[in-house]
Write a protein that holds these residues in place. Structure first.
Motif, short mmCIF file in Angstrom:
data_model
loop_
_atom_site.label_atom_id
_atom_site.label_comp_id
_atom_site.label_asym_id
_atom_site.label_seq_id
_atom_site.Cartn_x
_atom_site.Cartn_y
_atom_site.Cartn_z
N ARG A 161 -4.46 -13.86 -29.24
CA ARG A 161 -5.05 -14.61 -30.35
C ARG A 161 -3.99 -15.06 -31.34
NH1 ARG A 161 -6.68 -12.66 -35.18
NH2 ARG A 161 -6.43 -10.54 -34.38
N THR A 162 -3.13 -14.13 -31.77
CA THR A 162 -2.12 -14.47 -32.78
C THR A 162 -0.82 -14.97 -32.17
OG1 THR A 162 -1.20 -12.21 -32.82
CG2 THR A 162 -3.08 -12.68 -34.27
N ARG A 163 -0.66 -14.77 -30.84
CA ARG A 163 0.55 -15.15 -30.11
C ARG A 163 1.77 -14.42 -30.63
NH1 ARG A 163 -0.22 -18.48 -26.43
NH2 ARG A 163 2.01 -18.79 -26.11
N GLU A 164 1.57 -13.21 -31.10
CA GLU A 164 2.68 -12.38 -31.57
C GLU A 164 3.17 -11.47 -30.45
OE1 GLU A 164 3.68 -8.91 -34.88
OE2 GLU A 164 1.62 -9.53 -34.50
N ILE A 194 -9.85 -6.42 -30.42
CA ILE A 194 -8.51 -6.74 -30.88
C ILE A 194 -7.49 -5.82 -30.23
CG2 ILE A 194 -6.98 -6.77 -32.90
CD1 ILE A 194 -9.35 -7.67 -34.55
N THR A 195 -7.79 -4.55 -30.20
CA THR A 195 -6.87 -3.59 -29.59
C THR A 195 -7.27 -3.35 -28.14
OG1 THR A 195 -8.20 -1.72 -30.29
CG2 THR A 195 -6.47 -2.45 -31.79
N SER A 196 -6.34 -2.86 -27.38
CA SER A 196 -6.63 -2.44 -26.02
C SER A 196 -6.15 -1.01 -25.87
CB SER A 196 -5.90 -3.35 -25.01
OG SER A 196 -4.51 -3.24 -25.17
N GLY A 256 -8.39 -4.97 -20.87
CA GLY A 256 -9.26 -5.66 -21.79
C GLY A 256 -8.64 -5.86 -23.16
N GLY A 257 -9.42 -6.42 -24.07
CA GLY A 257 -8.91 -6.70 -25.40
C GLY A 257 -8.05 -7.94 -25.42
N GLU A 261 -20.10 -7.16 -2.08
CA GLU A 261 -19.51 -8.47 -1.89
C GLU A 261 -18.58 -8.73 -3.07
OE1 GLU A 261 -19.81 -10.53 0.64
OE2 GLU A 261 -21.22 -9.24 1.73
N PHE A 262 -17.35 -9.17 -2.78
CA PHE A 262 -16.33 -9.27 -3.81
C PHE A 262 -15.84 -10.70 -3.98
CE2 PHE A 262 -16.26 -4.96 -2.22
CZ PHE A 262 -16.13 -4.19 -3.37
N GLU A 263 -15.54 -11.04 -5.22
CA GLU A 263 -15.02 -12.37 -5.54
C GLU A 263 -14.03 -12.24 -6.70
OE1 GLU A 263 -17.99 -15.08 -6.81
OE2 GLU A 263 -16.69 -16.86 -6.69
N TRP A 264 -12.91 -12.95 -6.61
CA TRP A 264 -11.89 -12.93 -7.66
C TRP A 264 -12.16 -14.04 -8.67
CZ3 TRP A 264 -8.76 -8.97 -8.33
CH2 TRP A 264 -8.42 -8.17 -7.25
N ALA A 265 -11.99 -13.69 -9.95
CA ALA A 265 -12.11 -14.67 -11.02
C ALA A 265 -10.91 -14.53 -11.94
CB ALA A 265 -13.40 -14.46 -11.81
N LYS A 266 -10.22 -15.65 -12.19
CA LYS A 266 -9.04 -15.58 -13.05
C LYS A 266 -9.46 -15.40 -14.51
CE LYS A 266 -5.47 -18.16 -12.17
NZ LYS A 266 -4.51 -19.31 -12.10
N LYS A 267 -8.88 -14.40 -15.17
CA LYS A 267 -9.22 -14.09 -16.56
C LYS A 267 -8.22 -14.71 -17.53
CE LYS A 267 -10.35 -10.19 -19.62
NZ LYS A 267 -11.70 -10.67 -19.94
N HIS A 268 -6.93 -14.57 -17.24
CA HIS A 268 -5.90 -15.11 -18.13
C HIS A 268 -4.71 -15.61 -17.31
CE1 HIS A 268 -7.85 -13.55 -21.72
NE2 HIS A 268 -7.82 -12.33 -21.23
N THR A 269 -4.06 -16.62 -17.82
CA THR A 269 -2.72 -17.01 -17.37
C THR A 269 -1.82 -16.99 -18.60
OG1 THR A 269 -3.53 -18.39 -15.54
CG2 THR A 269 -1.28 -18.79 -16.34
N VAL A 270 -0.89 -16.07 -18.62
CA VAL A 270 0.00 -15.89 -19.77
C VAL A 270 1.35 -16.49 -19.42
CG1 VAL A 270 1.02 -14.22 -21.36
CG2 VAL A 270 -1.24 -13.79 -20.38
N ARG A 271 1.73 -17.55 -20.12
CA ARG A 271 2.98 -18.24 -19.82
C ARG A 271 4.12 -17.56 -20.58
NH1 ARG A 271 1.28 -22.33 -16.95
NH2 ARG A 271 -0.82 -23.19 -17.31
#
Length: 390
Positions: free
Chosen positions: A361-364, A60-62, A338-339, A284-294
């Motif tokens: 999660r709460t969008r606050e 929950i916290t970061s 993270g978090g 060997e490196f590869e990018w993976a998208k974790k979040h898109t925050v609008r």
């Protein structure tokens, strides 16, 4: 009937779960607790381990953020949001902190002749000679293996070459090991096709992931160095042309560390924050998208939180607020650690900065520093009571 909690339970189970801020108060309970909280290595390691697991398990916290220019720590849950008292050797010096790793800050002092490593919570500090007077550093240490000591890595520019097509900068890495107590040169110099000015930034951000590698952010690229194998490389960031270029003065950083992987984020021109993970296996490196925050949707849902700042910038309509902020470079995402929280700064009319956290999660949307403005850069920071390694 009276009940009494055994002292063993208090020391081994309760105290290690308390935030740093509370432990400072409990130093005053008795001399035994003072010695325990201040000096006992087993308790200090136990506390850091409990605190780490708490954040990771609840998700929950970061980690908090550290602004050394404003001398403040920021946390969304107020566990350790307080003023930092600068060490005496940094009094009057504003630009000597280079970064933060695993609860320690590091930088240069004494006219760049020494490198310092400091735990700002305990005030414990160690010093390392800086014979080359370098300002681009990376600190690597594992708080769960204090006996392993620490390592400092420093990329040094050697020369500029041209291979007929591109200008190539040749670098050599210098490595300091606290176990040996001296600097050594890496076995091989490595050539990188990047503008020479990339590694001349005053605030070139470094990240240590705990996997024997350190990373530096070079705007469109990430430079990495393997401490054990003396191998280096360059990874291109996953930019697709639709992003707002980070400030070239280095005031804002884009990389962080999350569960042993490098995170990279930027603000797109349409007001979205994209967060990526750098997945690595056998170099060997590869990018993976974790979040898109609008950000546009966040502002529309939480207009009451940012309306005062936007009105001061003559942004009256919430519908286009995110795009306007992004195009004017008034909003900057902070490194993701993270978090469920995503952090970012918004620059006000007077060029002050406010720090916000958004809960996925709460969008606050939450304004963290309501009482005043902060000065970048900000570094991810997880407080620890462990002393600096020797």
């Amino acid at each position: 009937m009276e009940s009494k909690i055994e002292e063993e339970i208090i020391i081994q189970e309760i105290l290690p779960r308390l935030p740093i801020k509370s432990l400072f108060r409990f130093k005053l309970v008795c001399k035994k607790w003072l010695d325990l909280i201040t000096h006992d290595p087993l308790f200090l390691a136990h506390h850091s381990h409990k605190g780490h697991n708490r954040s990771k398990s609840t998700n929950i916290t970061s980690p908090s953020y550290f602004s050394y220019k404003s001398e403040l720590f920021f946390s969304s849950d107020d566990f350790y949001q307080f003023k930092w008292c600068k060490p005496t050797f940094l009094t009057g010096v504003m630009d000597d902190v280079m970064g933060s790793t695993k609860g320690l800050i590091y930088g240069v002092c004494s006219r760049y002749r020494k490198i310092f490593i400091c735990n700002p919570i305990t005030k414990h500090t160690v010093y390392v000679p800086n014979p080359e007077k370098q300002l681009i550093l990376a600190l690597a240490w594992d708080p769960y293996i204090p006996s392993s000591g620490f390592t400092i890595v420093n990329p040094i520019f050697l020369r500029e070459e041209n291979d007929g097509t591109h200008n190539v900068d040749v670098f050599q890495f210098r490595v300091y090991s606290s176990k040996i107590g001296e600097w050594r040169d890496s076995e091989n110099a490595t050539a990188f096709r990047v503008p020479r000015r990339c590694l001349q930034f005053r605030m070139c951000q470094a990240v240590y992931t705990g996997r024997k590698k350190v990373y530096w952010s070079l705007m469109r690229h990430i430079l990495w160095f393997d401490i054990e194998k003396d191998v280096a490389g360059l990874v291109e960031c996953p930019n697709h042309g639709n992003f707002v270029h980070p400030d070239e003065d280095g005031s804002f950083t884009e990389i962080g560390e999350c569960d042993g992987a490098v995170t990279y984020n930027w603000m797109t021109r349409n007001g979205n924050v994209e967060i990526w993970l750098l997945i690595e296996k056998d170099n060997e490196f590869e990018w993976a998208k974790k979040h898109t925050v609008r950000l546009q949707k966040i502002i529309e849902e939480n207009w009451h939180v940012v309306s005062e700042i936007c009105n001061g910038l003559n942004i009256k309509k919430r519908k286009n607020a995110a795009v306007a902020l992004a195009k004017r470079h008034h909003v900057k995402p902070l490194p993701h650690s993270g978090g469920e929280l995503v952090w970012f700064l918004i620059k006000t009319l007077n060029d002050f900065h406010k720090i916000f956290s958004f809960n996925l999660r709460t969008r606050e949307l939450k304004l963290i520093n309501e009482d005043g403005a902060i000065e970048p850069p900000l570094y991810p920071f997880m407080p620890t009571l462990l002393h600096c390694p020797s």
